[in-house]
Design a protein around this motif. Structure first.
Motif, short mmCIF file in Angstrom:
data_model
loop_
_atom_site.label_atom_id
_atom_site.label_comp_id
_atom_site.label_asym_id
_atom_site.label_seq_id
_atom_site.Cartn_x
_atom_site.Cartn_y
_atom_site.Cartn_z
N ARG A 1 0.83 -1.21 0.00
CA ARG A 1 0.00 0.00 0.00
C ARG A 1 0.86 1.26 0.00
NH1 ARG A 1 -2.26 3.33 3.98
NH2 ARG A 1 -4.09 4.43 3.21
N ILE A 2 1.88 1.29 0.83
CA ILE A 2 2.72 2.48 0.92
C ILE A 2 3.46 2.75 -0.40
CG2 ILE A 2 4.89 1.55 1.86
CD1 ILE A 2 4.56 3.91 3.96
N ARG A 3 3.88 1.69 -1.07
CA ARG A 3 4.53 1.86 -2.38
C ARG A 3 3.53 2.32 -3.44
NH1 ARG A 3 9.07 -2.77 -3.44
NH2 ARG A 3 10.38 -2.28 -1.65
N ASP B 1 1.54 9.12 -6.19
CA ASP B 1 1.98 10.49 -5.93
C ASP B 1 3.03 10.93 -6.94
OD1 ASP B 1 2.04 12.85 -3.93
OD2 ASP B 1 4.16 12.31 -4.21
N TYR B 2 3.95 10.04 -7.26
CA TYR B 2 4.99 10.35 -8.25
C TYR B 2 4.35 10.63 -9.63
CZ TYR B 2 8.80 9.76 -11.55
OH TYR B 2 9.68 9.96 -12.57
N ILE B 3 3.40 9.79 -10.03
CA ILE B 3 2.73 10.00 -11.32
C ILE B 3 1.98 11.32 -11.32
CG2 ILE B 3 0.89 9.11 -12.82
CD1 ILE B 3 1.84 6.27 -11.94
N ASN B 4 1.30 11.63 -10.21
CA ASN B 4 0.58 12.90 -10.09
C ASN B 4 1.54 14.08 -10.24
OD1 ASN B 4 -1.94 14.44 -9.28
ND2 ASN B 4 -0.52 15.09 -7.67
N ARG B 5 2.70 14.01 -9.56
CA ARG B 5 3.68 15.10 -9.63
C ARG B 5 4.24 15.25 -11.04
NH1 ARG B 5 5.16 16.85 -4.52
NH2 ARG B 5 4.26 15.54 -2.89
N GLN B 6 4.49 14.14 -11.71
CA GLN B 6 5.02 14.20 -13.08
C GLN B 6 3.99 14.80 -14.04
OE1 GLN B 6 8.28 13.49 -14.08
NE2 GLN B 6 8.45 13.59 -11.87
N PHE B 7 2.73 14.39 -13.91
CA PHE B 7 1.69 14.92 -14.78
C PHE B 7 1.47 16.40 -14.51
CE2 PHE B 7 -2.69 15.66 -16.23
CZ PHE B 7 -2.54 15.27 -17.55
N GLN C 1 3.77 19.26 -0.10
CA GLN C 1 4.91 18.62 0.52
C GLN C 1 4.56 17.27 1.12
OE1 GLN C 1 6.09 21.49 3.45
NE2 GLN C 1 4.83 20.61 5.05
N HIS C 2 3.25 16.97 1.26
CA HIS C 2 2.83 15.68 1.81
C HIS C 2 2.50 14.72 0.68
CE1 HIS C 2 2.63 17.36 5.85
NE2 HIS C 2 1.96 18.39 5.35
N VAL C 3 2.81 13.47 0.91
CA VAL C 3 2.44 12.41 -0.05
C VAL C 3 1.06 11.93 0.35
CG1 VAL C 3 3.01 10.12 -0.92
CG2 VAL C 3 4.85 11.75 -0.43
N LEU C 4 0.09 12.13 -0.56
CA LEU C 4 -1.29 11.79 -0.26
C LEU C 4 -1.79 10.66 -1.14
CD1 LEU C 4 -2.72 15.42 -0.09
CD2 LEU C 4 -2.02 13.98 1.83
N GLU C 5 -2.70 9.86 -0.58
CA GLU C 5 -3.30 8.78 -1.35
C GLU C 5 -4.23 9.41 -2.39
OE1 GLU C 5 -5.31 4.44 -0.59
OE2 GLU C 5 -5.11 5.82 1.09
N GLN C 6 -4.08 8.97 -3.62
CA GLN C 6 -4.89 9.52 -4.73
C GLN C 6 -6.02 8.60 -5.06
OE1 GLN C 6 -4.25 12.60 -6.11
NE2 GLN C 6 -2.63 12.81 -4.63
#
Length: 163
Positions: A109-111, A117-123, A158-163
């Motif tokens: 789940r954490i991964r 979050d990484y995909i969201n930031r890249q998009f 700055q927080h990693v949130l569940e999308q």
């Protein structure tokens, strides 16, 4: 007005008939059935069919549309029902096989949260690089982008949130 319910509503219809006499309770209770997936080519046909029609016709695109060649599904939620309503919300579902994500990226789940979050930031960065968040020069009136072309994604913090 105000909440984007507009006139006509009523959900996706194949006959093109848009009855503007439906009650507001019917419009607000409308749900989109994503279990029925239509083809992307039918989406293109529908877009051409409703081109130039009034905003209630946009409800005909509220569905899930699978691209036959690319392997993704475009899910279109409540379509914008008038020029002052909230923009149409969409999401794209890409199977991990199509995205070629390694299983390790979403094994726990954490991964999975970190990967999303990484995909969201890249998009988000890509939208900014296209200047999709800026208005066309010379336009005014508070639009955050050219009318009909505004592309937004939740701004990552700055927080990693569940999308």
């Amino acid at each position: 007005g105000g909440r984007g319910s507009g006139r006509g509503g009523g959900g996706r219809r194949n006959d093109g008939d848009h009855n503007s006499n439906s009650s507001s309770s019917q419009r607000s209770a409308r749900t989109i059935d994503y279990s029925k997936v239509d083809s992307y080519s039918n989406l293109l046909h529908t877009i051409h069919r409703i081109d130039g029609k009034s905003y209630p016709a946009y409800h005909d695109i509220e569905a899930a549309w699978k691209h036959e060649n690319e392997g993704f599904t475009l899910m279109i939620g409540r379509a914008q029902s008038d020029p002052f309503a909230a923009p149409t919300r969409c999401r794209i579902v890409v199977p991990s096989v199509t995205a070629r994500l390694p299983k390790e990226a979403y094994l726990t789940r954490i991964r999975a949260v970190a990967c999303a979050d990484y995909i969201n930031r890249q998009f988000h960065a890509y939208c900014l690089s296209l200047r999709a968040n800026q208005s066309v020069s010379g336009e005014s009136g508070g639009w955050s982008g050219p009318k009909g072309g505004d592309l937004q994604i939740n701004c990552p913090g700055q927080h990693v949130l569940e999308q």
